[in-house]
Enzyme design. Structure first.
Site, PDB file in Angstrom:
ATOM      1  N   CYS A  36       0.825  -1.215   0.000  1.00 21.20           N
ATOM      2  CA  CYS A  36       0.000   0.000   0.000  1.00 21.20           C
ATOM      3  C   CYS A  36       0.857   1.262   0.000  1.00 21.20           C
ATOM      4  O   CYS A  36       0.337   2.369  -0.087  1.00 21.20           O
ATOM      5  CB  CYS A  36      -0.916   0.013   1.221  1.00 21.20           C
ATOM      6  SG  CYS A  36      -2.062  -1.377   1.270  1.00 21.20           S
ATOM      7  N   CYS A 107      -1.416   8.831   7.068  1.00 16.57           N
ATOM      8  CA  CYS A 107      -0.104   8.566   7.657  1.00 16.57           C
ATOM      9  C   CYS A 107      -0.091   8.868   9.153  1.00 16.57           C
ATOM     10  O   CYS A 107       0.546   8.153   9.938  1.00 16.57           O
ATOM     11  CB  CYS A 107       0.974   9.393   6.949  1.00 16.57           C
ATOM     12  SG  CYS A 107       1.312   8.845   5.258  1.00 16.57           S
TER      13      CYS A 107
END
Length: 211
Positions: A36, A107
């Site tokens: 990913c 993130c």
């Protein structure tokens, strides 16, 4: 072309804090997937008396935001008790960096998730779990989703390596659809055992490979 990142994010990207690993970590975890594009590992040292995080390091396998958020989350957690560190949110991490592009907000979520997973790993190893749920096949399978299949860059559940899971009297037996002499078999076995053996009611984890 103008950078999508502000100066603070770029500073943490270029000069990340607390990088590396702690070999004798009290707690550790890995979240994400290289397939990913983002993965981060985090390691903790915790004072056994005060439960303060005395040292924390991370390894990032991803983009500038992945590195920057790993850096800022370790900075936010260091010096806090594990209970205080559990309360760190992805919004707090993002704000501490002056904001992230919307496409990179995940993130900060990943960085906070790996921190909480490492704390959970510490708590399990040291018998600090208060809500004790009996280990089931579903729980084992969920843990194995964090074990990577290096061949495909996805977890071993998604790539159908887990053939069978047996649980009886505190013993967990996992059958993996891979030859025992495969180049990645030992790494997968060690990672699988590590993810399961810290569960409070597990006495032994065995991993069997198909021929």
């Amino acid at each position: 072309m103008a950078s999508p990142y502000n100066d603070l994010v770029l500073e943490h990207f270029k000069n990340p804090r607390n990088t590396g690993r702690i070999e004798d970590a009290d707690g550790k975890a890995t979240e994400g997937s290289p397939a990913c594009g983002d993965m981060v590992s985090l390691y903790l040292k915790v004072d056994p008396e005060t439960k303060i995080i005395t040292d924390i390091k991370f390894e990032s396998y991803g983009c500038a935001s992945n590195i920057a958020t790993g850096s800022i989350v370790t900075e936010l957690a260091k010096g806090k008790t594990i209970e205080e560190a559990k309360k760190i949110t992805w919004k707090e991490a993002s704000e501490a960096l002056g904001g992230l592009p919307k496409i990179k907000v995940h993130c900060s979520v990943l960085a906070v998730e790996v921190l909480k997973s490492a704390i959970l790993n510490y708590e399990e190893k040291h018998g600090l779990i208060t809500e004790k749920v009996n280990t089931t096949e579903e729980i084992v399978r969920k843990r194995l989703k964090k074990v990577m299949n290096p061949i495909k860059g996805l977890d071993m559940v998604a790539t159908h390596l887990v053939k069978e899971i047996k649980i009886k009297d505190g013993n967990v037996h996992i059958i993996i659809d891979l030859p025992e002499n495969h180049q990645f078999s030992n790494a997968i076995k060690e990672d699988a055992i590590e993810k399961i053996e810290s569960l409070w009611d597990v006495n032994k984890v065995t991993v069997e490979f198909t021929d």
